[in-house]
Design a protein around this motif. Sequence first.
Motif, short mmCIF file in Angstrom:
data_model
loop_
_atom_site.label_atom_id
_atom_site.label_comp_id
_atom_site.label_asym_id
_atom_site.label_seq_id
_atom_site.Cartn_x
_atom_site.Cartn_y
_atom_site.Cartn_z
N ASN A 91 0.90 -1.20 0.01
CA ASN A 91 -0.21 0.50 -0.09
C ASN A 91 0.65 0.86 -0.45
N TRP A 92 2.30 1.05 -0.88
CA TRP A 92 3.14 2.07 -0.80
C TRP A 92 2.23 3.89 -1.50
N ALA A 93 2.38 4.33 -1.81
CA ALA A 93 0.99 5.68 -2.47
C ALA A 93 2.81 6.05 -3.33
N ASN A 94 1.27 6.60 -4.59
CA ASN A 94 2.82 8.13 -5.14
C ASN A 94 4.28 7.25 -5.17
N ILE A 95 4.57 6.43 -5.75
CA ILE A 95 5.77 6.03 -5.94
C ILE A 95 5.42 6.27 -7.73
N ASP A 96 7.48 5.72 -8.53
CA ASP A 96 7.18 6.31 -9.70
C ASP A 96 8.20 4.40 -9.67
N THR A 97 8.83 3.94 -9.14
CA THR A 97 10.14 2.96 -9.03
C THR A 97 9.99 2.24 -7.44
N MET A 98 10.04 0.82 -7.49
CA MET A 98 10.45 0.11 -6.68
C MET A 98 11.00 -0.99 -7.32
N ILE A 99 12.65 -0.87 -5.77
CA ILE A 99 13.98 -1.54 -5.78
C ILE A 99 13.83 -2.43 -5.25
N ILE A 100 14.24 -4.00 -6.35
CA ILE A 100 14.07 -5.19 -4.51
C ILE A 100 15.54 -5.38 -4.86
N GLU A 101 15.46 -5.84 -3.76
CA GLU A 101 17.32 -5.67 -3.19
C GLU A 101 17.89 -7.31 -2.73
N SER A 102 19.11 -8.09 -3.20
CA SER A 102 18.87 -8.75 -1.62
C SER A 102 20.60 -8.85 -0.88
N SER A 103 20.88 -9.56 -0.10
CA SER A 103 21.89 -9.66 0.87
C SER A 103 22.38 -10.75 1.75
N PRO A 104 22.77 -11.58 2.12
CA PRO A 104 24.45 -11.28 0.93
C PRO A 104 24.25 -11.69 -0.29
N GLN A 105 25.16 -11.45 -1.46
CA GLN A 105 24.82 -11.98 -2.37
C GLN A 105 25.35 -13.05 -2.61
N SER A 106 24.08 -13.74 -3.69
CA SER A 106 24.20 -14.88 -3.99
C SER A 106 24.65 -15.41 -5.31
N GLN A 107 25.17 -16.63 -6.09
CA GLN A 107 25.84 -17.00 -6.80
C GLN A 107 24.98 -17.34 -8.10
N THR A 108 23.42 -17.15 -7.62
CA THR A 108 22.98 -17.64 -8.56
C THR A 108 21.82 -16.81 -8.58
N PRO A 109 20.94 -15.93 -9.49
CA PRO A 109 20.00 -15.68 -8.88
C PRO A 109 18.56 -16.56 -8.34
N ILE A 110 17.82 -15.59 -7.49
CA ILE A 110 17.47 -16.78 -6.65
C ILE A 110 15.89 -15.79 -5.82
N ILE A 111 15.47 -14.73 -6.94
CA ILE A 111 14.57 -14.16 -6.14
C ILE A 111 13.35 -13.87 -7.67
N ASN A 112 11.59 -14.35 -7.14
CA ASN A 112 11.06 -14.27 -8.60
C ASN A 112 10.06 -13.05 -7.61
N ILE A 113 9.06 -12.90 -8.67
CA ILE A 113 8.26 -11.89 -7.93
C ILE A 113 7.08 -12.19 -8.97
N ASP A 114 5.51 -12.18 -8.72
CA ASP A 114 4.99 -12.45 -9.07
C ASP A 114 3.17 -11.69 -9.07
N ASN A 115 2.26 -11.63 -9.91
CA ASN A 115 1.13 -10.79 -8.94
C ASN A 115 1.24 -9.78 -8.64
N ILE A 116 1.67 -8.66 -9.36
CA ILE A 116 1.92 -7.13 -8.47
C ILE A 116 0.12 -6.49 -8.98
N CYS A 117 0.05 -6.54 -7.96
CA CYS A 117 -1.25 -5.13 -7.92
C CYS A 117 -1.14 -3.89 -7.63
N ALA A 118 -1.38 -2.91 -8.04
CA ALA A 118 -1.25 -1.28 -8.18
C ALA A 118 -2.25 -0.85 -8.93
N THR A 119 -2.05 0.66 -8.51
CA THR A 119 -3.29 1.09 -8.43
C THR A 119 -2.95 2.73 -9.39
N THR A 120 -3.33 3.30 -9.95
CA THR A 120 -2.89 4.14 -10.94
C THR A 120 -3.82 5.72 -10.58
#
Length: 347
Positions: free
Chosen positions: A318-347
Amino acid sequence: MNFAAIFIVLLSTVTHGNIDKVQFEISPVGLQFIPTDTGDLLTIENDANTIMRCVAQCVKNIACRTVNFDLSINQCSLFTSWSFEGTFYSSSPLSSRSQVGYILQQPAFYMSYLQPCILSFNSINRYLQCVNGTWICPDQYFFDGNVCEYWRSFNQLCQTNEWCDSSEYLTCSTFSNTCQCNSSMLWSGSQCISGQYRSSPVLSIKSHPFLFLACPPGQIGVTFNDLPTSIIIPTGYGGFQWSNMEACSFYSDQRACNTNLNSMNFTRINGNFTLNSLVVYVYSSNLNVTFTGINMGMIVYNYMSTLANTIISILPFNWANIDTMIIESSPQSQTPIINIDNICATT
Protein backbone atom coordinates in the motif's frame (compact mmCIF):
# COMPACT_ATOMS: atom_id res chain seq x y z
CA MET A 1 -11.06 -36.24 -42.47
CA ASN A 2 -8.85 -39.02 -43.79
CA PHE A 3 -11.43 -41.74 -44.18
CA ALA A 4 -10.85 -44.89 -46.17
CA ALA A 5 -13.98 -44.17 -48.19
CA ILE A 6 -15.68 -40.83 -48.60
CA PHE A 7 -18.88 -39.90 -50.38
CA ILE A 8 -19.66 -36.30 -51.30
CA VAL A 9 -23.33 -35.39 -51.41
CA LEU A 10 -24.84 -32.16 -52.75
CA LEU A 11 -28.35 -31.58 -51.51
CA SER A 12 -30.77 -28.74 -52.16
CA THR A 13 -33.75 -27.60 -50.19
CA VAL A 14 -35.99 -24.54 -50.21
CA THR A 15 -35.54 -22.50 -47.03
CA HIS A 16 -37.93 -19.55 -46.66
CA GLY A 17 -38.13 -19.11 -50.42
CA ASN A 18 -34.35 -19.51 -51.03
CA ILE A 19 -32.68 -22.50 -52.66
CA ASP A 20 -30.12 -23.76 -50.16
CA LYS A 21 -27.42 -25.99 -51.67
CA VAL A 22 -25.40 -27.82 -49.04
CA GLN A 23 -22.38 -30.05 -49.65
CA PHE A 24 -22.07 -32.95 -47.21
CA GLU A 25 -19.31 -35.43 -46.59
CA ILE A 26 -20.45 -38.91 -45.50
CA SER A 27 -18.19 -41.13 -43.43
CA PRO A 28 -17.83 -44.89 -43.82
CA VAL A 29 -20.04 -47.08 -41.65
CA GLY A 30 -18.69 -47.61 -38.15
CA LEU A 31 -18.03 -44.04 -36.99
CA GLN A 32 -19.94 -41.72 -34.69
CA PHE A 33 -19.51 -38.02 -33.83
CA ILE A 34 -19.26 -36.65 -30.27
CA PRO A 35 -19.39 -32.83 -30.01
CA THR A 36 -17.06 -31.01 -27.64
CA ASP A 37 -20.08 -29.21 -26.20
CA THR A 38 -22.91 -31.62 -25.41
CA GLY A 39 -25.30 -28.68 -25.60
CA ASP A 40 -24.80 -28.65 -29.37
CA LEU A 41 -27.33 -31.46 -29.83
CA LEU A 42 -30.26 -29.97 -31.76
CA THR A 43 -32.66 -32.88 -31.90
CA ILE A 44 -32.95 -36.65 -32.21
CA GLU A 45 -35.30 -38.11 -34.82
CA ASN A 46 -36.33 -41.72 -35.19
CA ASP A 47 -38.04 -41.72 -38.59
CA ALA A 48 -34.96 -41.53 -40.88
CA ASN A 49 -34.12 -45.00 -42.19
CA THR A 50 -31.06 -44.00 -44.26
CA ILE A 51 -28.10 -41.69 -43.81
CA MET A 52 -29.35 -39.67 -46.79
CA ARG A 53 -32.68 -38.98 -45.12
CA CYS A 54 -30.86 -38.02 -41.94
CA VAL A 55 -28.70 -35.59 -43.90
CA ALA A 56 -31.81 -34.19 -45.58
CA GLN A 57 -33.25 -33.41 -42.14
CA CYS A 58 -30.06 -31.51 -41.36
CA VAL A 59 -30.34 -29.50 -44.57
CA LYS A 60 -33.83 -28.41 -43.60
CA ASN A 61 -32.59 -27.10 -40.24
CA ILE A 62 -30.32 -24.09 -40.85
CA ALA A 63 -28.67 -24.53 -37.45
CA CYS A 64 -27.49 -28.06 -38.29
CA ARG A 65 -23.89 -28.77 -39.33
CA THR A 66 -23.29 -32.44 -38.46
CA VAL A 67 -25.39 -35.60 -38.05
CA ASN A 68 -25.03 -39.03 -36.51
CA PHE A 69 -27.11 -41.79 -38.07
CA ASP A 70 -27.46 -45.21 -36.44
CA LEU A 71 -29.09 -47.67 -38.84
CA SER A 72 -29.48 -50.33 -36.13
CA ILE A 73 -32.15 -48.19 -34.41
CA ASN A 74 -32.97 -45.73 -37.25
CA GLN A 75 -31.85 -42.85 -35.05
CA CYS A 76 -30.77 -39.51 -36.55
CA SER A 77 -29.04 -36.97 -34.28
CA LEU A 78 -28.58 -33.38 -35.47
CA PHE A 79 -25.81 -31.12 -34.09
CA THR A 80 -24.99 -27.43 -34.42
CA SER A 81 -21.26 -28.30 -34.19
CA TRP A 82 -19.02 -28.37 -37.21
CA SER A 83 -17.21 -31.69 -37.63
CA PHE A 84 -13.95 -30.16 -36.35
CA GLU A 85 -15.71 -29.02 -33.15
CA GLY A 86 -15.93 -32.57 -31.88
CA THR A 87 -14.37 -36.01 -32.17
CA PHE A 88 -14.98 -39.02 -34.44
CA TYR A 89 -15.02 -42.35 -32.62
CA SER A 90 -15.18 -45.92 -33.83
CA SER A 91 -18.64 -47.23 -33.04
CA SER A 92 -19.16 -49.79 -30.34
CA PRO A 93 -20.19 -53.28 -31.50
CA LEU A 94 -23.79 -52.52 -30.58
CA SER A 95 -23.86 -49.50 -32.90
CA SER A 96 -21.38 -50.56 -35.54
CA ARG A 97 -23.80 -49.48 -38.28
CA SER A 98 -23.55 -45.79 -37.46
CA GLN A 99 -22.33 -43.08 -39.86
CA VAL A 100 -21.54 -39.38 -39.70
CA GLY A 101 -22.55 -36.71 -42.19
CA TYR A 102 -21.23 -33.18 -42.04
CA ILE A 103 -21.17 -29.98 -44.04
CA LEU A 104 -17.86 -29.13 -45.65
CA GLN A 105 -17.06 -25.62 -44.43
CA GLN A 106 -15.91 -23.30 -47.22
CA PRO A 107 -14.93 -19.61 -47.47
CA ALA A 108 -17.67 -19.23 -50.08
CA PHE A 109 -20.23 -19.50 -47.27
CA TYR A 110 -19.04 -16.17 -45.91
CA MET A 111 -18.87 -14.01 -49.03
CA SER A 112 -21.60 -11.80 -47.55
CA TYR A 113 -19.68 -11.12 -44.34
CA LEU A 114 -20.01 -7.42 -43.35
CA GLN A 115 -22.29 -6.84 -46.34
CA PRO A 116 -25.62 -5.03 -45.82
CA CYS A 117 -28.63 -7.16 -44.96
CA ILE A 118 -32.31 -6.69 -44.26
CA LEU A 119 -33.69 -8.93 -41.55
CA SER A 120 -36.80 -10.53 -43.01
CA PHE A 121 -38.44 -13.91 -43.46
CA ASN A 122 -36.71 -14.32 -46.84
CA SER A 123 -33.21 -13.27 -45.77
CA ILE A 124 -32.19 -16.31 -43.73
CA ASN A 125 -28.50 -17.25 -44.02
CA ARG A 126 -27.30 -20.65 -42.82
CA TYR A 127 -23.82 -19.41 -41.89
CA LEU A 128 -24.20 -15.72 -40.93
CA GLN A 129 -26.63 -13.66 -38.90
CA CYS A 130 -28.13 -10.27 -39.74
CA VAL A 131 -27.46 -7.77 -36.94
CA ASN A 132 -28.04 -4.01 -37.26
CA GLY A 133 -28.25 -4.29 -41.03
CA THR A 134 -24.96 -6.21 -41.47
CA TRP A 135 -24.10 -9.88 -41.98
CA ILE A 136 -21.81 -11.05 -39.18
CA CYS A 137 -20.69 -14.35 -37.66
CA PRO A 138 -23.12 -16.20 -35.35
CA ASP A 139 -22.88 -15.68 -31.62
CA GLN A 140 -19.69 -17.17 -30.08
CA TYR A 141 -17.90 -17.19 -33.46
CA PHE A 142 -15.34 -14.82 -34.98
CA PHE A 143 -14.23 -14.15 -38.55
CA ASP A 144 -10.62 -15.20 -39.21
CA GLY A 145 -10.44 -13.61 -42.66
CA ASN A 146 -11.87 -16.65 -44.44
CA VAL A 147 -14.51 -18.37 -42.33
CA CYS A 148 -16.32 -18.00 -39.01
CA GLU A 149 -14.57 -19.99 -36.29
CA TYR A 150 -15.63 -20.81 -32.76
CA TRP A 151 -14.19 -18.63 -29.97
CA ARG A 152 -10.67 -19.50 -28.81
CA SER A 153 -10.05 -20.52 -25.19
CA PHE A 154 -7.23 -19.88 -22.71
CA ASN A 155 -3.69 -19.87 -24.16
CA GLN A 156 -4.94 -20.42 -27.73
CA LEU A 157 -3.63 -18.15 -30.49
CA CYS A 158 -5.54 -14.97 -31.33
CA GLN A 159 -5.22 -11.73 -33.27
CA THR A 160 -7.91 -9.56 -31.65
CA ASN A 161 -10.16 -9.70 -28.59
CA GLU A 162 -13.03 -10.89 -30.79
CA TRP A 163 -11.20 -14.21 -31.25
CA CYS A 164 -11.30 -14.99 -27.51
CA ASP A 165 -14.17 -16.43 -25.48
CA SER A 166 -15.66 -13.41 -23.74
CA SER A 167 -17.91 -15.65 -21.63
CA GLU A 168 -14.68 -16.84 -19.96
CA TYR A 169 -13.52 -13.17 -19.60
CA LEU A 170 -10.61 -13.71 -21.98
CA THR A 171 -8.89 -11.05 -24.07
CA CYS A 172 -6.11 -11.27 -26.66
CA SER A 173 -2.68 -10.49 -25.22
CA THR A 174 -0.62 -8.18 -27.44
CA PHE A 175 2.58 -9.74 -26.06
CA SER A 176 1.90 -13.43 -26.69
CA ASN A 177 -1.00 -13.26 -29.20
CA THR A 178 -2.87 -15.76 -27.03
CA CYS A 179 -6.17 -15.55 -25.17
CA GLN A 180 -5.49 -14.55 -21.55
CA CYS A 181 -7.38 -13.30 -18.52
CA ASN A 182 -7.51 -9.54 -18.06
CA SER A 183 -5.29 -7.81 -15.52
CA SER A 184 -7.63 -8.32 -12.53
CA MET A 185 -8.24 -12.05 -13.09
CA LEU A 186 -6.47 -15.39 -13.27
CA TRP A 187 -7.33 -18.66 -15.02
CA SER A 188 -9.07 -21.22 -12.79
CA GLY A 189 -8.94 -24.08 -15.28
CA SER A 190 -12.33 -23.35 -16.81
CA GLN A 191 -12.66 -19.55 -16.76
CA CYS A 192 -11.05 -16.36 -15.51
CA ILE A 193 -11.82 -15.58 -11.88
CA SER A 194 -11.30 -12.45 -9.83
CA GLY A 195 -10.24 -12.00 -6.22
CA GLN A 196 -8.00 -14.39 -4.31
CA TYR A 197 -7.91 -18.12 -4.86
CA ARG A 198 -5.90 -20.60 -2.76
CA SER A 199 -3.86 -17.92 -1.04
CA SER A 200 -2.63 -17.18 2.48
CA PRO A 201 0.03 -14.84 3.92
CA VAL A 202 2.87 -17.38 3.84
CA LEU A 203 2.96 -20.74 2.06
CA SER A 204 5.53 -23.46 1.53
CA ILE A 205 6.61 -23.91 -2.09
CA LYS A 206 6.90 -27.64 -1.47
CA SER A 207 3.21 -27.98 -0.58
CA HIS A 208 1.97 -25.15 -2.82
CA PRO A 209 4.22 -24.97 -5.90
CA PHE A 210 2.54 -21.79 -7.09
CA LEU A 211 0.28 -19.14 -5.66
CA PHE A 212 -2.99 -18.38 -7.41
CA LEU A 213 -3.68 -14.73 -6.64
CA ALA A 214 -5.66 -12.15 -8.55
CA CYS A 215 -5.98 -8.45 -7.83
CA PRO A 216 -9.19 -6.91 -6.48
CA PRO A 217 -11.37 -5.08 -9.02
CA GLY A 218 -10.09 -1.62 -9.89
CA GLN A 219 -6.42 -2.52 -9.54
CA ILE A 220 -3.89 -3.25 -12.29
CA GLY A 221 -2.73 -6.84 -12.13
CA VAL A 222 0.62 -7.93 -13.59
CA THR A 223 0.83 -11.73 -13.67
CA PHE A 224 3.43 -12.38 -16.44
CA ASN A 225 1.22 -15.28 -17.58
CA ASP A 226 1.03 -14.07 -21.17
CA LEU A 227 4.79 -13.73 -21.69
CA PRO A 228 6.91 -16.41 -23.37
CA THR A 229 9.39 -18.03 -20.98
CA SER A 230 13.01 -16.84 -20.86
CA ILE A 231 12.54 -13.48 -22.56
CA ILE A 232 13.61 -10.18 -21.02
CA ILE A 233 10.40 -8.53 -19.84
CA PRO A 234 9.71 -5.89 -22.50
CA THR A 235 9.36 -2.20 -21.75
CA GLY A 236 5.67 -1.30 -21.63
CA TYR A 237 4.48 -4.63 -20.28
CA GLY A 238 1.78 -3.83 -17.72
CA GLY A 239 2.60 -0.13 -18.14
CA PHE A 240 6.06 -0.45 -16.56
CA GLN A 241 9.73 -0.42 -17.52
CA TRP A 242 11.54 -3.48 -16.15
CA SER A 243 15.19 -3.81 -15.20
CA ASN A 244 17.12 -7.05 -14.57
CA MET A 245 14.02 -9.23 -15.00
CA GLU A 246 13.02 -12.00 -17.37
CA ALA A 247 9.96 -14.20 -17.63
CA CYS A 248 10.44 -17.64 -16.10
CA SER A 249 8.23 -20.62 -15.39
CA PHE A 250 7.94 -22.89 -12.36
CA TYR A 251 5.33 -25.66 -12.20
CA SER A 252 3.53 -24.04 -15.17
CA ASP A 253 3.32 -20.73 -13.30
CA GLN A 254 4.81 -17.70 -15.06
CA ARG A 255 6.80 -15.23 -12.93
CA ALA A 256 9.51 -12.58 -13.18
CA CYS A 257 12.99 -13.79 -12.21
CA ASN A 258 15.94 -11.56 -11.37
CA THR A 259 18.74 -11.70 -13.93
CA ASN A 260 21.04 -9.63 -11.71
CA LEU A 261 22.37 -11.43 -8.66
CA ASN A 262 21.06 -8.99 -6.09
CA SER A 263 18.93 -6.21 -7.62
CA MET A 264 15.91 -5.65 -9.87
CA ASN A 265 13.38 -2.85 -10.27
CA PHE A 266 10.34 -1.69 -12.19
CA THR A 267 9.25 1.89 -13.01
CA ARG A 268 5.85 3.21 -14.04
CA ILE A 269 6.17 4.66 -17.56
CA ASN A 270 3.65 7.47 -17.14
CA GLY A 271 3.37 9.05 -13.71
CA ASN A 272 3.18 7.52 -10.25
CA PHE A 273 1.40 4.48 -8.92
CA THR A 274 0.36 2.86 -5.66
CA LEU A 275 1.93 -0.54 -5.05
CA ASN A 276 -0.79 -2.43 -3.20
CA SER A 277 0.83 -5.86 -3.00
CA LEU A 278 3.08 -8.37 -4.72
CA VAL A 279 4.13 -11.98 -4.29
CA VAL A 280 7.77 -12.83 -3.59
CA TYR A 281 9.36 -16.27 -4.01
CA VAL A 282 12.74 -16.83 -2.29
CA TYR A 283 15.11 -19.71 -2.98
CA SER A 284 17.78 -19.21 -0.33
CA SER A 285 18.04 -19.57 3.43
CA ASN A 286 18.01 -16.44 5.60
CA LEU A 287 18.08 -13.97 2.73
CA ASN A 288 17.68 -10.29 3.53
CA VAL A 289 15.35 -8.73 0.97
CA THR A 290 15.01 -4.95 0.87
CA PHE A 291 12.12 -3.19 -0.86
CA THR A 292 12.47 0.51 -1.67
CA GLY A 293 9.82 2.84 -3.04
CA ILE A 294 11.17 5.81 -5.04
CA ASN A 295 9.56 9.05 -6.18
CA MET A 296 11.62 11.26 -8.52
CA GLY A 297 14.85 9.77 -7.20
CA MET A 298 13.94 10.21 -3.54
CA ILE A 299 13.37 7.29 -1.14
CA VAL A 300 9.85 7.51 0.25
CA TYR A 301 9.41 3.95 1.54
CA ASN A 302 11.86 1.30 2.71
CA TYR A 303 11.24 -2.16 4.11
CA MET A 304 13.57 -5.10 4.81
CA SER A 305 12.55 -8.67 5.56
CA THR A 306 14.51 -11.85 6.20
CA LEU A 307 12.94 -14.58 4.11
CA ALA A 308 13.79 -18.25 4.30
CA ASN A 309 14.15 -20.88 1.58
CA THR A 310 11.00 -22.24 -0.14
CA ILE A 311 8.80 -19.46 1.22
CA ILE A 312 6.14 -17.55 -0.68
CA SER A 313 5.19 -14.19 0.81
CA ILE A 314 2.24 -12.02 -0.12
CA LEU A 315 3.43 -8.58 0.89
CA PRO A 316 0.74 -5.88 1.36
CA PHE A 317 2.64 -2.65 0.76
CA ASN A 318 0.00 0.00 0.00
CA TRP A 319 2.80 2.39 -0.95
CA ALA A 320 1.27 5.46 -2.61
CA ASN A 321 2.78 7.94 -5.08
CA ILE A 322 5.92 6.07 -6.09
CA ASP A 323 7.32 5.80 -9.59
CA THR A 324 9.88 3.02 -9.01
CA MET A 325 10.10 -0.13 -6.91
CA ILE A 326 13.57 -1.56 -6.17
CA ILE A 327 14.07 -5.09 -4.81
CA GLU A 328 17.53 -5.97 -3.49
CA SER A 329 18.92 -8.98 -1.66
CA SER A 330 21.92 -9.74 0.55
CA PRO A 331 24.21 -11.48 1.02
CA GLN A 332 24.91 -11.78 -2.69
CA SER A 333 24.30 -15.27 -4.03
CA GLN A 334 25.92 -17.19 -6.86
CA THR A 335 22.67 -17.49 -8.83
CA PRO A 336 19.48 -15.39 -9.08
CA ILE A 337 17.16 -16.54 -6.30
CA ILE A 338 14.24 -14.09 -6.15
CA ASN A 339 11.04 -14.29 -8.22
CA ILE A 340 8.11 -11.89 -8.09
CA ASP A 341 4.57 -12.33 -9.34
CA ASN A 342 1.02 -11.02 -9.11
CA ILE A 343 1.79 -7.32 -8.76
CA CYS A 344 -1.32 -5.38 -7.77
CA ALA A 345 -1.16 -1.63 -8.34
CA THR A 346 -3.38 1.41 -8.68
CA THR A 347 -2.65 4.36 -10.97
